[in-house]
Design a protein around this motif. Sequence first.
Motif, PDB file in Angstrom:
ATOM      1  N   THR A 170       0.816  -1.208   0.000  1.00 15.62           N
ATOM      2  CA  THR A 170       0.000   0.000   0.000  1.00 15.62           C
ATOM      3  C   THR A 170       0.852   1.261   0.000  1.00 15.62           C
ATOM      4  OG1 THR A 170      -0.160  -0.124   2.413  1.00 15.62           O
ATOM      5  CG2 THR A 170      -1.935  -1.124   1.148  1.00 15.62           C
ATOM      6  N   ALA A 171       2.044   1.198   0.615  1.00 16.73           N
ATOM      7  CA  ALA A 171       2.923   2.374   0.670  1.00 16.73           C
ATOM      8  C   ALA A 171       3.560   2.673  -0.677  1.00 16.73           C
ATOM      9  CB  ALA A 171       4.009   2.163   1.727  1.00 16.73           C
ATOM     10  N   SER A 172       3.528   1.697  -1.582  1.00 15.18           N
ATOM     11  CA  SER A 172       4.178   1.903  -2.885  1.00 15.18           C
ATOM     12  C   SER A 172       3.291   2.631  -3.873  1.00 15.18           C
ATOM     13  CB  SER A 172       4.596   0.547  -3.464  1.00 15.18           C
ATOM     14  OG  SER A 172       3.449  -0.264  -3.712  1.00 15.18           O
ATOM     15  N   SER A 173       2.035   2.868  -3.517  1.00 14.59           N
ATOM     16  CA  SER A 173       1.118   3.574  -4.422  1.00 14.59           C
ATOM     17  C   SER A 173       1.268   5.080  -4.241  1.00 14.59           C
ATOM     18  CB  SER A 173      -0.329   3.167  -4.123  1.00 14.59           C
ATOM     19  OG  SER A 173      -0.494   1.781  -4.328  1.00 14.59           O
ATOM     20  N   PHE A 174       1.381   5.802  -5.361  1.00 12.92           N
ATOM     21  CA  PHE A 174       1.517   7.255  -5.267  1.00 12.92           C
ATOM     22  C   PHE A 174       1.044   7.895  -6.565  1.00 12.92           C
ATOM     23  CE2 PHE A 174       5.334   5.757  -7.311  1.00 12.92           C
ATOM     24  CZ  PHE A 174       5.614   6.721  -8.277  1.00 12.92           C
ATOM     25  N   SER A 175       0.809   9.199  -6.506  1.00 15.44           N
ATOM     26  CA  SER A 175       0.481  10.002  -7.683  1.00 15.44           C
ATOM     27  C   SER A 175       1.353  11.248  -7.657  1.00 15.44           C
ATOM     28  CB  SER A 175      -1.003  10.405  -7.669  1.00 15.44           C
ATOM     29  OG  SER A 175      -1.838   9.267  -7.703  1.00 15.44           O
ATOM     30  N   LEU A 176       1.706  11.779  -8.839  1.00 20.05           N
ATOM     31  CA  LEU A 176       2.526  12.984  -8.931  1.00 20.05           C
ATOM     32  C   LEU A 176       1.663  14.220  -8.780  1.00 20.05           C
ATOM     33  CD1 LEU A 176       4.817  11.962 -11.924  1.00 20.05           C
ATOM     34  CD2 LEU A 176       5.347  11.847  -9.481  1.00 20.05           C
ATOM     35  N   GLU A 177       2.203  15.244  -8.147  1.00 14.98           N
ATOM     36  CA  GLU A 177       1.443  16.474  -7.923  1.00 14.98           C
ATOM     37  C   GLU A 177       1.022  17.111  -9.237  1.00 14.98           C
ATOM     38  OE1 GLU A 177       2.996  19.359  -5.281  1.00 14.98           O
ATOM     39  OE2 GLU A 177       3.375  17.949  -3.654  1.00 14.98           O
ATOM     40  N   ASP A 178       1.908  17.101 -10.238  1.00 16.38           N
ATOM     41  CA  ASP A 178       1.564  17.705 -11.538  1.00 16.38           C
ATOM     42  C   ASP A 178       0.390  16.972 -12.172  1.00 16.38           C
ATOM     43  OD1 ASP A 178       3.566  19.520 -11.214  1.00 16.38           O
ATOM     44  OD2 ASP A 178       4.998  18.511 -12.535  1.00 16.38           O
ATOM     45  N   GLU A 179       0.383  15.646 -12.056  1.00 20.00           N
ATOM     46  CA  GLU A 179      -0.725  14.873 -12.619  1.00 20.00           C
ATOM     47  C   GLU A 179      -2.031  15.214 -11.909  1.00 20.00           C
ATOM     48  OE1 GLU A 179       1.494  10.738 -13.954  1.00 20.00           O
ATOM     49  OE2 GLU A 179       0.745  10.938 -11.913  1.00 20.00           O
ATOM     50  N   VAL A 180      -1.962  15.295 -10.585  1.00 20.50           N
ATOM     51  CA  VAL A 180      -3.161  15.616  -9.814  1.00 20.50           C
ATOM     52  C   VAL A 180      -3.651  17.022 -10.151  1.00 20.50           C
ATOM     53  CG1 VAL A 180      -4.045  16.036  -7.483  1.00 20.50           C
ATOM     54  CG2 VAL A 180      -2.606  14.040  -7.933  1.00 20.50           C
ATOM     55  N   ALA A 181      -2.727  17.966 -10.305  1.00 19.63           N
ATOM     56  CA  ALA A 181      -3.102  19.350 -10.639  1.00 19.63           C
ATOM     57  C   ALA A 181      -3.836  19.398 -11.978  1.00 19.63           C
ATOM     58  CB  ALA A 181      -1.864  20.235 -10.684  1.00 19.63           C
ATOM     59  N   GLU A 182      -3.357  18.628 -12.957  1.00 20.87           N
ATOM     60  CA  GLU A 182      -4.014  18.607 -14.267  1.00 20.87           C
ATOM     61  C   GLU A 182      -5.415  18.011 -14.166  1.00 20.87           C
ATOM     62  OE1 GLU A 182      -3.030  20.054 -17.087  1.00 20.87           O
ATOM     63  OE2 GLU A 182      -1.409  20.838 -15.824  1.00 20.87           O
ATOM     64  N   VAL A 183      -5.546  16.953 -13.361  1.00 24.70           N
ATOM     65  CA  VAL A 183      -6.867  16.357 -13.173  1.00 24.70           C
ATOM     66  C   VAL A 183      -7.820  17.351 -12.519  1.00 24.70           C
ATOM     67  CG1 VAL A 183      -8.142  14.582 -11.899  1.00 24.70           C
ATOM     68  CG2 VAL A 183      -6.020  13.988 -13.065  1.00 24.70           C
ATOM     69  N   LEU A 184      -7.330  18.058 -11.497  1.00 18.67           N
ATOM     70  CA  LEU A 184      -8.181  19.034 -10.811  1.00 18.67           C
ATOM     71  C   LEU A 184      -8.547  20.203 -11.703  1.00 18.67           C
ATOM     72  CD1 LEU A 184      -6.550  19.076  -7.255  1.00 18.67           C
ATOM     73  CD2 LEU A 184      -8.762  18.116  -7.908  1.00 18.67           C
ATOM     74  N   LYS A 185      -7.617  20.602 -12.577  1.00 19.40           N
ATOM     75  CA  LYS A 185      -7.938  21.684 -13.526  1.00 19.40           C
ATOM     76  C   LYS A 185      -9.100  21.281 -14.431  1.00 19.40           C
ATOM     77  CE  LYS A 185      -3.404  23.956 -13.735  1.00 19.40           C
ATOM     78  NZ  LYS A 185      -2.220  24.244 -14.573  1.00 19.40           N
ATOM     79  N   LEU A 186      -9.092  20.025 -14.865  1.00 19.80           N
ATOM     80  CA  LEU A 186     -10.195  19.537 -15.690  1.00 19.80           C
ATOM     81  C   LEU A 186     -11.483  19.458 -14.879  1.00 19.80           C
ATOM     82  CD1 LEU A 186      -8.445  16.704 -17.732  1.00 19.80           C
ATOM     83  CD2 LEU A 186      -9.240  18.913 -18.601  1.00 19.80           C
ATOM     84  N   GLN A 187     -11.376  18.982 -13.648  1.00 20.59           N
ATOM     85  CA  GLN A 187     -12.566  18.861 -12.810  1.00 20.59           C
ATOM     86  C   GLN A 187     -13.182  20.219 -12.496  1.00 20.59           C
ATOM     87  OE1 GLN A 187     -11.545  16.614  -9.328  1.00 20.59           O
ATOM     88  NE2 GLN A 187     -11.803  14.632 -10.349  1.00 20.59           N
ATOM     89  N   GLN A 188     -12.350  21.234 -12.277  1.00 20.78           N
ATOM     90  CA  GLN A 188     -12.841  22.551 -11.860  1.00 20.78           C
ATOM     91  C   GLN A 188     -13.122  23.489 -13.036  1.00 20.78           C
ATOM     92  OE1 GLN A 188     -10.257  24.175  -8.803  1.00 20.78           O
ATOM     93  NE2 GLN A 188     -10.179  22.245  -7.673  1.00 20.78           N
ATOM     94  N   GLN A 189     -12.871  23.020 -14.218  1.00 17.35           N
ATOM     95  CA  GLN A 189     -13.129  23.815 -15.419  1.00 17.35           C
ATOM     96  C   GLN A 189     -14.625  24.146 -15.536  1.00 17.35           C
ATOM     97  OE1 GLN A 189     -13.285  22.204 -19.671  1.00 17.35           O
ATOM     98  NE2 GLN A 189     -11.116  22.706 -19.426  1.00 17.35           N
TER      99      GLN A 189
END
Length: 630
Positions: A170-189
């Motif tokens: 479970t500790a090996s799972s992660f996401s990059l901040e840049d990837e998350v920021a792009e996803v949130l930009k799409l969500q908040q568009q």
Amino acid sequence: MLERIREGSQGPLAMTIVGLIIISFAVTGVGSYLGSSTSEAAAVVNGEDITVQEVEVAYQNQRARMEQQFGEQIASAFANETYLANFKSQVLEQLISEKLVEQKANEMGLRVSDEQIKEAIFDIDAFKIAGQFDNDTFKAILQRQGFTAVSFRDYMRQQMTTEQLSTALTASSFSLEDEVAEVLKLQQQKRDAQTLEVNAADFAGDIELSDEEINDYYQANLSNFDTQEEVKLAYVSLSVEDLMANESVTEEEARQNYQDNIAAYQTIEERRVSHILIEFGDDEAAAESKAEAVLAMVNEADADFATIAAAESADIVSAEEGGDLDYIVKGDWSESFEEAVFGLEKVGDTTGLVKTEFGFHIIKLTDLKPQVTTPFEEVQEELTALLLKDKATDTFFSLQEEIASAAFESPDSLEEVSNISGRPIIQTAFFSSGNYPASVNYPQVENVAFSSELIDDKVNSDILQVNDEKILVVRVAEHKPQRTLALEEVKASITTQLSAEKTQQAALDWTEALKQKLLNGESVYDTLAAKSLEWNEVSGIERFASSLPSEMTKSIFSLAPAAGQDVDVVSLANGNVGLVKLTAVEAVDEIKAEDIEATLQGLANNNSRQSYDSFVAALVDEATIERITR
């Protein structure tokens, strides 16, 4: 990989998780879960047995937790044989998964030291008193749950070893901040659009429907016209509450019960005492001589008992409090000690020397809470209600044997059951197996309502014990077997459905033509006017907004702001048709740091669960598993 696993097992988070896992099992009684391997196997996983005993104990533990959480509702569900079988199957599958993870951890050479286990035990709150590990509490809990110190240590070693592996995954799972920021930009568009809703009913006049089309639809969808089997139940119910109205309790009866159980209405006398303890040591005579000297000091005028206790008492815990032992009641202390304490007449009195197995005591009464008896008048109403229920309960149980005999000996009617119980025969409306009326919506009824015994043999059920205070006897009053409805019975509904489909299709065809005009750059003003339609301008639409039909919102966010890609036609859930045209996109330039952090955590948790589930699924696919049915 292995190094990461070993490091992960040392962290405080891992130890906390392990502690929670261990105590969740310990407090629900899994001592026997570690028991003898001589029990028959319920499953064999890569050559290792999971015993029937293990499955049964795990089932009982999980059931107890669910009943504690959900109460009587879930408890009654376990009376349903199908539910119970599915539940036990799920328990077995969970044990198989745990066994596979345990085997993998052992295969990878993961280990937990004795020191780590000791630290984890000391960190479990259930074993603590006032925040400190208490060995007596530890031993008492282990004994109560069927553990020995060795078996509990071994169980913890197994759990903590397995936890090393799951923590690493479970500790090996992660996401990059840049990837998350792009996803949130799409969500908040946000987006602007023109929308149009075309009413399908406007095209109803152009629809023709033939008998051949109706028959073809009927033949192609025969299974949709199968009815469900239905029954109408007749039943007699009897409960303790029903019988209470027929019982009575006189004041004399209530008073007699009050006197017979007077202790239940009395508080326990409590006495607060302080003491000075002189231990025997190696010379009891010398101890007694010292105790007499201390007693003489206590009996001196103006003597301060607390000061003397602090200086002379061998009970170092109470000595720090001036000898105070707080309030005591009878039954908690040695006989001679209690006899002396409860022989003191008033606050401030002291005893002579009192000998116990610990040494010689000098005891002072510092406070007194006398026994208090609640007057009959204050409990009369409550007591009368209890006696009424007791009488009704006695009658309830005495009637059950008579009712059971009547239901069996007169199987073709509930009349005799009704006469004995004094309760009416009630009939339900017709219902299917998935739609029980509230009056008979019990697992016990579900088990028999559609049985061949009640339907084909037309007999009464046995007594159905709903709970400790309610029973039912039921029979099938009428039965409707499953059948396929004739075309004449469903022709009207088919006509309605096909007409709705055709009108929507006509509206779709018209709207698609309108879309094509827009794409060709043609004016659609006259076409809209002919249908009394006009564009609806919508701005600042959010991706998950509810101001528009969801089909329109989804379509708007699927379009691209480019010619030929900015118009779409959608079918709406209400039967109408929508036309949407994207006019502007409002991009988000910057995402708040707290939003990124929250999303990262959510994605990490989700990815962790998926990773672990995938890992276990892979182990299952590769394993040799034999599930033994009996």
